[in-house]
Design a protein around this motif. Sequence first.
Motif, short mmCIF file in Angstrom:
data_model
loop_
_atom_site.label_atom_id
_atom_site.label_comp_id
_atom_site.label_asym_id
_atom_site.label_seq_id
_atom_site.Cartn_x
_atom_site.Cartn_y
_atom_site.Cartn_z
N GLY A 58 49.37 -13.17 -55.16
CA GLY A 58 50.58 -13.71 -54.57
C GLY A 58 51.00 -14.97 -55.29
O GLY A 58 50.80 -15.09 -56.50
N PHE A 59 51.57 -15.90 -54.53
CA PHE A 59 52.04 -17.15 -55.12
C PHE A 59 51.61 -18.34 -54.27
O PHE A 59 51.61 -18.24 -53.05
CB PHE A 59 53.57 -17.14 -55.23
N ALA A 60 51.27 -19.42 -54.94
CA ALA A 60 50.91 -20.64 -54.24
C ALA A 60 51.81 -21.75 -54.76
O ALA A 60 51.95 -21.93 -55.96
CB ALA A 60 49.45 -20.99 -54.49
N GLY A 61 52.43 -22.47 -53.85
CA GLY A 61 53.35 -23.54 -54.25
C GLY A 61 52.58 -24.69 -54.89
O GLY A 61 51.43 -24.96 -54.55
N THR A 62 53.24 -25.36 -55.82
CA THR A 62 52.62 -26.56 -56.39
C THR A 62 52.66 -27.66 -55.33
O THR A 62 53.42 -27.56 -54.36
CB THR A 62 53.42 -27.06 -57.61
N PRO A 63 51.86 -28.69 -55.51
CA PRO A 63 51.90 -29.80 -54.55
C PRO A 63 53.31 -30.37 -54.39
O PRO A 63 53.69 -30.79 -53.31
CB PRO A 63 50.95 -30.81 -55.17
N ALA A 64 54.08 -30.33 -55.47
CA ALA A 64 55.44 -30.87 -55.38
C ALA A 64 56.29 -30.08 -54.40
O ALA A 64 57.26 -30.59 -53.84
CB ALA A 64 56.09 -30.86 -56.76
N ALA A 65 55.93 -28.82 -54.17
CA ALA A 65 56.71 -27.98 -53.27
C ALA A 65 56.22 -28.06 -51.83
O ALA A 65 56.77 -27.40 -50.95
CB ALA A 65 56.66 -26.53 -53.74
N SER A 66 55.22 -28.88 -51.59
CA SER A 66 54.65 -28.92 -50.24
C SER A 66 55.68 -29.46 -49.25
O SER A 66 56.65 -30.09 -49.62
CB SER A 66 53.40 -29.81 -50.23
N ARG A 67 55.45 -29.15 -47.99
CA ARG A 67 56.42 -29.49 -46.95
C ARG A 67 55.76 -30.24 -45.80
O ARG A 67 54.54 -30.22 -45.67
CB ARG A 67 57.07 -28.21 -46.41
N ALA A 68 56.60 -30.86 -44.99
CA ALA A 68 56.06 -31.58 -43.84
C ALA A 68 55.57 -30.59 -42.78
O ALA A 68 54.64 -30.87 -42.04
CB ALA A 68 57.12 -32.50 -43.25
N ARG A 69 56.22 -29.41 -42.73
CA ARG A 69 55.82 -28.42 -41.73
C ARG A 69 55.18 -27.20 -42.40
O ARG A 69 55.48 -26.88 -43.54
CB ARG A 69 57.04 -27.96 -40.94
N ALA A 70 54.34 -26.53 -41.63
CA ALA A 70 53.66 -25.35 -42.17
C ALA A 70 54.52 -24.12 -41.96
O ALA A 70 54.08 -23.12 -41.41
CB ALA A 70 52.31 -25.19 -41.50
N ASP A 71 55.77 -24.17 -42.40
CA ASP A 71 56.67 -23.07 -42.08
C ASP A 71 56.88 -22.10 -43.24
O ASP A 71 57.68 -21.18 -43.13
CB ASP A 71 58.02 -23.62 -41.60
N GLN A 72 56.20 -22.33 -44.34
CA GLN A 72 56.30 -21.35 -45.42
C GLN A 72 54.91 -20.95 -45.86
O GLN A 72 54.53 -21.08 -47.01
CB GLN A 72 57.12 -21.91 -46.58
N GLN A 73 54.13 -20.50 -44.91
CA GLN A 73 52.79 -20.03 -45.21
C GLN A 73 52.69 -18.58 -44.75
O GLN A 73 52.72 -18.31 -43.56
CB GLN A 73 51.76 -20.91 -44.49
N PHE A 74 52.63 -17.70 -45.71
CA PHE A 74 52.60 -16.28 -45.39
C PHE A 74 51.29 -15.69 -45.89
O PHE A 74 51.02 -15.73 -47.08
CB PHE A 74 53.77 -15.57 -46.05
N ALA A 75 50.50 -15.18 -44.97
CA ALA A 75 49.24 -14.55 -45.36
C ALA A 75 49.24 -13.11 -44.86
O ALA A 75 49.66 -12.84 -43.73
CB ALA A 75 48.06 -15.32 -44.78
N TYR A 76 48.79 -12.22 -45.72
CA TYR A 76 48.76 -10.80 -45.37
C TYR A 76 47.37 -10.23 -45.62
O TYR A 76 46.72 -10.60 -46.60
CB TYR A 76 49.75 -10.02 -46.25
N VAL A 77 46.94 -9.37 -44.72
CA VAL A 77 45.70 -8.65 -44.95
C VAL A 77 46.05 -7.17 -45.00
O VAL A 77 46.61 -6.63 -44.04
CB VAL A 77 44.67 -8.93 -43.85
#
Length: 623
Positions: free
Chosen positions: A242-261
Motif C-alpha cells: 500500500g502507501f504510507a504518508g511521509t511525516p510531512a503529510a501527517s495530520r492532526a486527526r487520524a482520519d486518513q488511516q485505512f487498514a485492510y485485512v
Amino acid sequence: MTNPPPSPHPIRELPDELISQIAAGEVVERPASVLRELLDNALDAGAMQISVRLLAGGVRLISVEDNGWGIAPEQLAVALKRHATSKISNLQDLESVSTMGFRGEALAAIASVSDLSLTSRTHAQPHAMVLQARTGEIHPAAREVGTTVEVQDLFFNTPARRKFLKTDATELAHCLDTVRRHALARPDVGFSIWHEGKSLSQWRAHSGPDAVSLRMSDVLGEPFLTESVRVNFSAGPMRVHGFAGTPAASRARADQQFAYVNGRFVRDKVIAHGVRSAYDDVLHGQRQAVYVLFVEIDPAGVDVNVHPTKIEVRFRDSREVHQAVRTAVDNALALPRLGQTANPNESPLPPSAPRTGSWPQTRLDWSAGHRVAELDALWGAAQPAIAPGGSAQWLQDQPLPPPSRVAPANPFQPSHAEPASALANSAPTDWPLGRALAQLQGIYILAENELGLIVVDMHAAHERVVYERLKTQWDGQGIECQPLLIPASFQASAQEVACVESNPEALHRLGLEISVLSPASLAVRSVPNSLAQGDAVALARSVLEDLQAHGASQVLERARNETLSTMACHSAVRANRRLTIDEMNALLRQMEATERADQCNHGRPTWRQISVAELDALFMRGR
Ligand SMILES: Nc1ncnc2c1ncn2[C@@H]1O[C@H](COP(=O)(O)OP(=O)(O)O)[C@@H](O)[C@H]1O
Ligand SMILES: [Mg+2]
C-alpha cells in the motif's frame, strides 16, 4: 424464608421479525452501515460498476445498483431470510472465508427496519424481477443484469433508533467514508455516488500496475500520493502493501488511516500499533500518520467472525502481524524518496536511478578528496581542544586512514574512497540529490539534478545523517567513541555526579566516557566518533538529563532513539556555517546513503525538489 412467586412471563420463541430487528441493532447503526453491507454484497456478486444514490444523507433513501451476477427470481425471497447466504455452507468455509459477507443476516436485518426492495436479473432471465420486502409482492421490472437494492426510510418503525441519527450532512459524511473505504480496496471497480440527484464522485475502474495509486489519488487526492511512499513487504505467506504518508503529510486527526485485512476494511489495534511504531522515529508528538495498507494473510490465520459488522478481526499470531506491518512501513519510510512531482504517473526519478531500493553504491561513496579541515567547518562550536590533525592524509586517490586517536573523524566518512576524477566527469544527474551549486542564507544548500533544483535544509539533513549513523553503530558493533585530546571538565550538580557514578555501563554504550573529578565537577573524556566535533559538555549534560529522566534501562531499551536523537541534534551542523561546494556535495552524498534522510528527527522534511516545470511556470515560460 418464602419462595419467590412464579414468573408471570412464560418463555416464548421470538417472532422472526423481532429477531431481525434485534440483529439490526448490532449490524445497522446508521445509513452508512446499511451502505457498507450493500456494497459488500455487490462486490461479492462480482460487480465491476457500482452506483450509490442517497437522499437526505441516506436516511430517506440508500440505493445501490450493481452489475454483478444477480439473483434468480425464486431466490429473491430467500436472500431476505435470516441466516440465508450463498457464501458459506459449513464450518470449513467459515474458517477460510474469502467473501465480504457470510453471516446471511444483513438483508434480513435491514429489511426489518426499513422499506426495502430488491430488483435483480441474472443472465438467464429476459427481464428483471422486483421484490418488495414489506409485502412480499414480486413483479417484473426493467434493468440490465445485476442487482439494485433500495432502502427507504431507515428506522421508520423503530423511532428510538431514528432519534440517534445525526444531521443529514453528518450521515452523508459517514456514507461517503464507507464508499471511500470500499473504493480504495477495489480500484478495479468503478464507483459513482449521487446525493439528492447531484453527482458527488465518479471513480472509473482502473487496471494495470498503477491501478492502486490512481484510485488512491481519486479518493484521497493527489497530495496524498505525492506525499507518500510505496509499501511492499512479504514475510512468508504474509504480505503488506500500500502507501504510507511521509511525516510531512501527517495530520492532526487520524482520519486518513485505512487498514485492510484480505481486502476487508478493519479497525485493528495490532495493525495500528505496528504502523505507529514504524513512525515513532520520524513522527514526534501527537501528529497522525496517513496510510492505506493492505495486509494479505492466510485466511486460516485470521478470524473475521468476531464482530457483527466484521470491522474487527482477531489474528491467530498477532505478533507476527505486528512485526510485518511495522517492518513494512519502516522499510518504506527508510528509503530515500526522490522527485516530489505532482503527477503520479511521471517517474520522479532520473531514468537511470532505481525506483526502489537503495542507491547504487558507486554513487554513494564519493567524498574522497575532501580535506578534514574543510569538513570540520561543518561542525558547530568545535572544541579548540581538538586539533584537526591528519588532514594531510586525506589525499585524493588514497584509501581513507583509520581514525587516529587525535584526529576527529570525518563527519562524512565514506566507506571507501573513489578517484576524485569521478566527480569531475559526472553529470549533475548522476546523483539523485544532484550537484551542489551554492549555499543560501547560511541555512539551505542549493543543488541541481536532472529534474531541476534541489533545496536542502542543511542542519535538518545533517542531524538525520548523524542520528542514523549512531543507530546503525548501536545496533552493530556499538557506538564508536574516541578520546578527547584534552578532557572537557565542567561544573556538575550532585544529581549529575550521582548519575555518572551509577550508570557507567549505559554511558559506555552511548559512547561516552565521563569521570568524576570532584563532588561538583565532571570531565568528559571520550565522545562518540560521529559527535567528536560537537560541544562535548552540552552533549554530556543532555545525555545525563535523559538518563535521570528515564533511567538507564529505559534509555538503553525504549528511549534509546530519543537519546540518540538528542545527541545527534547537539552535533549537527549549525546554521550560518559557511560550507564549501565540496562539503555540500559530501552532505548530499551522505543523505543519499542514509535511511530516512527525507526527514529530520523531528519529522520535518530535509529537502525539496523544485522541478524545471515549476520554475518555468514561475516565469511563465512555455516549452
Ligand atoms: N447485490 C447482490 N447481488 C447478488 N446477490 C446478492 C446481492 N446482495 C445479496 N445477495 C444474495 O443474498 C444473500 C444474502 O445477503 P446478506 O443478507 O447480505 O448475507 P451475506 O452477504 O452474509 O451472505 C447473499 O448470500 C447473496 O447470495
Ligand atoms: Mg452481505
